[in-house]
Design an enzyme around this catalytic site. Structure first.
Site, PDB file in Angstrom:
ATOM      1  CG  ASP A   1      39.428  33.556  33.187  1.00 53.69           C
ATOM      2  OD1 ASP A   1      38.906  34.670  32.979  1.00 53.69           O
ATOM      3  OD2 ASP A   1      39.378  32.618  32.381  1.00 53.69           O
TER       4      ASP A   1
ATOM      5  CB  ALA B   1      42.612  30.605  32.396  1.00 54.54           C
TER       6      ALA B   1
ATOM      7  CG  ASN C   1      36.431  37.969  29.745  1.00 53.94           C
ATOM      8  OD1 ASN C   1      37.132  38.149  28.759  1.00 53.94           O
ATOM      9  ND2 ASN C   1      36.384  36.822  30.390  1.00 53.94           N
TER      10      ASN C   1
END
Length: 302
Positions: free
Chosen positions: A260, A257, A166
């Site tokens: 995620d 997200a 990330n």
């Protein structure tokens, strides 16, 4: 039997997300916390999901921890630091793609690895620990080695370490420092979850297979290369190389997200006995639902 205790390490921030009417809605989010939130919702009740970070002792820090607890994410090991507070970020959306503005000068999360004893206590007896490149970028540079050492100790004790690179270059002093730290993190990890657009840009990988080979050369057992709407490439010591073509999302409203939630879906599957191919499908399916709504945490996607 591997411990059913999961720990995510990183920074949770105040999130200001745009509404359709142009106003902003306040919430709490951050890459590894987003994963923790989904993990707490998806895993069987026998599992625990905890979060480790730094927080202040002010009202907004109290509200953040209460939000975590209400979501089923444990906060008992979080460091409370009296002269610090919680960082803030604001999302701007254009055609479903997001950009961020950050305010984190006094973020207590920068000191999450400053107390080795507290960090060691937090990682003890965990079945899996998830951290990220943003975790490493936020942590004060002088504390990064402490975090690596504690994670290596946990891994030696039997904990699975999962790492999402990330990469956010604006958080780092230079591209070189970021790349070096990412690869140091890979060396203490069992599972690495890169995104090909980022790794290709930073490391010059020409193909997802090259990304896999670079991490595998550092001793990583399992590598899953996320690739947007394109083919996901992966390899582990059991399944060997494999690919998965994600089903396109019905609509793309907000990609916040996306990675995620993919990580959470995949980890949930792996921790409950699924093979790598099924775990990738679980992660991709959840991610496609999450990006169909606004914000990082999407209850209707579960």
């Amino acid at each position: 039997m591997k411990s059913e205790n999961i720990l995510c390490i990183g920074e949770c921030m105040v999130e200001m997300a745009p509404r359709e009417d142009g106003a902003y809605m306040r919430g709490f989010a951050g890459d590894t916390f987003n994963s923790a939130w989904y993990l707490a919702k998806l895993l069987p009740k026998s599992f625990t999901v905890d979060y480790f970070t730094g927080a202040g002792t002010d009202a907004v820090s109290d509200e953040m921890l209460a939000f975590m607890e209400n979501a089923g994410v444990g906060t008992s090991t979080i460091r409370r630091i009296s002269d610090r507070t919680v960082g803030l970020y604001m999302i701007a959306l254009k055609n479903g793609e997001r950009s961020f503005s950050y305010w984190r000068g006094q973020s207590a999360a920068k000191l999450l690895a400053a107390d080795r004893a507290a960090l060691s206590a937090a990682v003890k007896d965990k079945g899996l620990i998830l951290f990220s490149g943003i975790t490493m970028a936020v942590v004060n540079a002088e504390d990064r080695q402490t975090l690596f050492e504690v994670l290596a100790e946990a891994r030696a004790a039997g904990t699975t370490i999962a790492f999402d690179p990330n990469m956010r270059l604006r958080l780092w002093p230079s591209r070189e420092v970021m790349a070096e730290t990412i690869m140091q993190a890979a060396e203490v990890s069992d599972i690495v979850l890169p995104s090909f657009d980022e790794d290709g840009s930073i490391f010059g990988d020409k193909t997802p297979e090259a990304t896999i080979a670079r991490y595998r050369a550092k001793g990583v057992k399992t590598v899953i290369v996320k690739n947007g709407v394109d083919t996901i490439y992966a390899e582990d010591e059991v399944a060997g190389p494999l690919t998965y073509q994600p089903v396109p999302a019905e609509s793309v409203v907000d990609t916040t997200a996306a990675g995620d939630s993919f990580n959470a879906g995949l980890i949930t599957a792996l921790m409950t006995g699924a093979g790598l191919a099924d775990a990738i499908e679980r992660g991709a399916t959840l991610s496609s639902r999450v990006i169909g709504a606004r914000g990082a945490l999407v209850p209707e996607a579960l």
